[in-house]
Design a protein around this motif. Structure first.
Motif, PDB file in Angstrom:
ATOM      1  N   GLN A   1      -9.914  -1.798 -10.197  1.00  0.00           N
ATOM      2  CA  GLN A   1      -8.723  -1.983  -9.379  1.00  0.00           C
ATOM      3  C   GLN A   1      -7.907  -3.141  -9.962  1.00  0.00           C
ATOM      4  OE1 GLN A   1      -8.394  -1.665  -4.871  1.00  0.00           O
ATOM      5  NE2 GLN A   1      -7.882  -3.821  -5.141  1.00  0.00           N
TER       6      GLN A   1
ATOM      7  N   HIS B   1      -3.729  -1.941  -7.689  1.00  0.00           N
ATOM      8  CA  HIS B   1      -3.120  -2.568  -6.515  1.00  0.00           C
ATOM      9  C   HIS B   1      -1.821  -3.251  -6.939  1.00  0.00           C
ATOM     10  CE1 HIS B   1      -2.562  -4.907  -2.876  1.00  0.00           C
ATOM     11  NE2 HIS B   1      -3.581  -4.248  -2.321  1.00  0.00           N
TER      12      HIS B   1
ATOM     13  N   ASN C   1      -4.372  -5.152 -11.028  1.00  0.00           N
ATOM     14  CA  ASN C   1      -3.094  -5.375 -10.373  1.00  0.00           C
ATOM     15  C   ASN C   1      -1.960  -5.033 -11.330  1.00  0.00           C
ATOM     16  OD1 ASN C   1      -4.277  -6.325  -8.054  1.00  0.00           O
ATOM     17  ND2 ASN C   1      -3.314  -8.331  -8.105  1.00  0.00           N
TER      18      ASN C   1
ATOM     19  N   HIS D   1       0.808  -1.220   0.000  1.00  0.00           N
ATOM     20  CA  HIS D   1       0.000   0.000   0.000  1.00  0.00           C
ATOM     21  C   HIS D   1       0.842   1.271   0.000  1.00  0.00           C
ATOM     22  CE1 HIS D   1      -3.726  -2.303   1.731  1.00  0.00           C
ATOM     23  NE2 HIS D   1      -3.389  -2.685   0.521  1.00  0.00           N
TER      24      HIS D   1
ATOM     25  N   PHE E   1       0.677   1.931  -3.555  1.00  0.00           N
ATOM     26  CA  PHE E   1      -0.709   2.216  -3.927  1.00  0.00           C
ATOM     27  C   PHE E   1      -1.024   3.699  -3.721  1.00  0.00           C
ATOM     28  CE2 PHE E   1      -5.065  -0.070  -3.701  1.00  0.00           C
ATOM     29  CZ  PHE E   1      -5.764   1.047  -4.113  1.00  0.00           C
TER      30      PHE E   1
END
Length: 397
Positions: free
Chosen positions: A330, A156, A332, A95, A98
């Motif tokens: 979202q 993400h 990856n 994160h 992120f």
């Protein structure tokens, strides 16, 4: 330069600043409701970039909004930012990358927003991993922060190939508590009411329930409080559980069944029992294929290949709460060519690696370009909204 070139140039120019932010957040891991360093670092940087910033929003002291509105009308587009770490591990979910990547994406879109119209926002959403006042995206929805939003975007960190938006499942984090009566476990056990026995019966009841649930259901829990000493009948016991299912309606049905188990355990022992939410519920992800298609197109433009997510058991994320009310992606983006399990030391190392730091400018470019498409192609945005509405309506009633 045209708008697309300006977005890419901005991402390349500012990447070192946001990569350093990602490293700094990685070095200062903070759990839900305590992301003070990350919130301050990201929000102050966005203020420097010309955004109107508010901290302590939606009931979350480490949440923030950053907004920039063009004088020219257009859609409202939100980049979601996460920046919490895992208890005891740190940034084993990436994160740190992120939050930095989503923030840079907004900065890049801001470079052209006055020309193309609309509004760009960053929502800093604490506690995606859960915990104290966790899963803040549910609060942002509940408090009306999505009412005027046309679409939400984020990526993400992942490992292996880049992949499109996955189908997360719903999750209800709960506390199950029992109150009994203390007594000497040897001299006068008959005078006590054993709260721990009630909690153990709850575990056994849940284990029996597993035979009679659909394959998507997951139930897992731990004992948090189980008594003070072996020679004292426990007067209080508490467990923490996650109740997961593919959709919110199924999760609600699971809640009712587990709540009945708690009531039964209380009756069998004479204890008083209660099950209640320990934080925001996490809703299942509504995938919008038309939105992912725009993202895939921009990945191809940037020379990157993206694949469909693998089938199989899924986790949960509060990005699902956002997806229930507005079209949301979202995907990856890879931070390691080697496939690594999330929430591990290996993933944590990848989130601060040279390869992993490539996430930040790529994330910024592809999200900002995807958002730009939604502004410049009203028919595409309309198709995405229609696709999303169908997907929401198609969920199990």
């Amino acid at each position: 330069m045209d708008c697309r070139e300006r977005i890419i140039a901005c991402a390349d120019e500012k990447a070192p600043v946001y990569q350093q932010i990602a490293l700094d957040i990685h070095a200062h891991p903070e759990v839900s409701n305590y992301e003070f360093f990350a919130c301050k670092t990201l929000s102050e940087q966005l203020a420097k970039e010309g955004f109107e910033v508010k901290v302590d929003v939606a009931g979350h002291r480490t949440g923030f909004t950053a907004c920039y509105r063009s004088a020219k009308p257009g859609p409202v587009l939100v980049f979601l930012a996460e920046y919490d770490a895992l208890q005891g591990l740190g940034h084993g979910c990436g994160h740190n990358l992120f939050g930095a990547g989503s923030s840079l994406a907004a900065v890049c879109l801001k470079q052209v927003i006055d020309e193309v119209g609309g509004e760009v926002r960053v929502y800093g959403t604490p506690g995606e991993e859960g915990g104290e006042n966790g899963s803040a995206k549910g609060s942002f929805v509940r408090e009306g922060f999505l009412k005027d939003v046309d679409a939400a975007l984020c990526c993400h960190p992942g490992t292996g190939p880049h992949c499109l938006t996955d189908q997360f499942i719903a999750c209800a984090p709960v506390d199950i508590e029992f109150w009994g009566k203390a007594a000497h476990a040897s001299a006068a056990p008959h005078e006590g009411v054993n709260a721990l026995d009630a909690l153990i019966l709850t575990f056994n009841g849940i284990n029996a329930l597993r035979q009679h649930v659909t394959p998507d259901v997951r139930i897992h829990g731990i004992v948090v409080n189980g008594g003070d000493a072996p020679n004292i009948i426990p007067e209080y016991a508490r467990g923490k559980f996650y109740l997961r299912a593919a959709t919110v309606p199924r999760m609600n049905e699971l809640w009712r069944k587990v709540d009945n188990i708690v009531a039964g355990a209380a009756l069998m022992t004479g204890a008083r029992g209660r099950m209640q939410a320990s934080q925001n519920r996490v809703e299942n992800m509504v995938v919008t294929p038309a939105f992912d298609a725009v993202f895939a197109r921009e990945m191809a433009y940037l020379g990157e290949e993206v694949v469909a997510p693998k089938p199989g058991p899924k986790g949960s994320s509060d990005v699902g709460n956002i997806s229930q009310v507005v079209p949301t992606i979202q995907p990856n983006l890879s931070i390691s060519e080697e496939v690594l399990p999330a929430h591990t030391e290996g993933f944590k190392a990848a989130a601060a690696s040279e390869y992993g730091l490539r996430f930040v400018p790529l994330d910024a470019k592809v999200l900002a370009l995807t958002a730009l498409d939604l502004i410049l192609e009203p028919e595409t945005l309309a198709a995405i909204k229609s696709d999303h509405a169908r997907a929401v309506a198609a969920q199990e009633a």
